[in-house]
Design an enzyme around this catalytic site. Sequence first.
Site, PDB file in Angstrom:
ATOM      1  N   LYS A 141       1.218  -1.214   0.165  1.00  0.00           N
ATOM      2  CA  LYS A 141       0.167  -0.400  -0.164  1.00  0.00           C
ATOM      3  C   LYS A 141       1.209   1.807   0.365  1.00  0.00           C
ATOM      4  O   LYS A 141       0.827   2.502  -0.402  1.00  0.00           O
ATOM      5  CB  LYS A 141      -0.539   0.435   1.288  1.00  0.00           C
ATOM      6  CG  LYS A 141      -1.922   1.656   1.398  1.00  0.00           C
ATOM      7  CD  LYS A 141      -2.678   1.291   2.261  1.00  0.00           C
ATOM      8  CE  LYS A 141      -1.549   2.250   3.027  1.00  0.00           C
ATOM      9  NZ  LYS A 141      -1.907   2.358   4.404  1.00  0.00           N
ATOM     10  N   ASP A 160      -6.204   1.035   1.064  1.00  0.00           N
ATOM     11  CA  ASP A 160      -6.418   0.958   1.893  1.00  0.00           C
ATOM     12  C   ASP A 160      -7.713   1.069   2.147  1.00  0.00           C
ATOM     13  O   ASP A 160      -8.064  -0.226   2.030  1.00  0.00           O
ATOM     14  CB  ASP A 160      -6.092   2.435   2.455  1.00  0.00           C
ATOM     15  CG  ASP A 160      -7.465   3.158   2.367  1.00  0.00           C
ATOM     16  OD1 ASP A 160      -8.146   2.965   1.404  1.00  0.00           O
ATOM     17  OD2 ASP A 160      -7.142   4.113   2.930  1.00  0.00           O
TER      18      ASP A 160
END
Length: 245
Positions: A141, A160
């Site tokens: 991420k 996320d």
Amino acid sequence: MPSPRKTRTKTPLRRWRESKAAQRARGKEIISRLREKYPNAAAELNYGSAFQFLISVILSAQTTDVTVNRVTPNLFRKFPTAKALADSSQAEVEDLVRQTGFFRSKAKSIRVASAQIVDEFNGEVPRTMDELLRLRGVARKTANVVLGEAFGLASGVVVDTHVKRLAQRLGLSEATDPVKIERDLMKVLDKEDWIFAGIAIIWHGRRVCDARNPDCDTCELNNICPSSTSPTRPTRSPFTAKLSA
Ligand code: SF4
């Protein structure tokens, strides 16, 4: 007066049966509407360089961008570069990032990552997924956010907590594992949209498609979202009908 939002205690996930082509067409339309709604979507962290952005993203785990933006001015005034942060003391950095939570491990991560950047990458933040993943405190991420925002490189889609929730509600992925969700989004969305999609979906999750209280009645996606509770929600994917017409 705005209508009161419906409160939900459970994530309402509904699906449409649709072909891959219909799902891709719907994905395109979702991105097009988000582009119209959020033409200036960008990361909400303040930074002055790719290095400072990377450090801010590492600090943003389990906290808000607002909190990170409160601590980074002092942190970067004292330690503006990878070399400066690599040479810092653990106690001093812990003190500066305390407000962001998990401050001991975050201080360790940003100091070690800085030392790696100095030792292995000549003081420059690397520009590939594999190299970024070698840095302490950096997972997919973070690497995707940095590559997209700091360098404009589309190597994947940021997943996320907001992107995870919206990908499921929008029927773009049935997976729960972020790596699988990212893979699904990369199949459904055009590569040229990957960077924008990550940021815009986060914005939409923060502003409209709240975890407990999604505002389906005013949502721009409410007639192309299978989980919508708005009366405008069709019973089947509008793109299935369009493509088979
Ligand atoms: S219609 Fe909008 S707010 Fe409602 S679940 Fe779908 S994306 Fe979220």
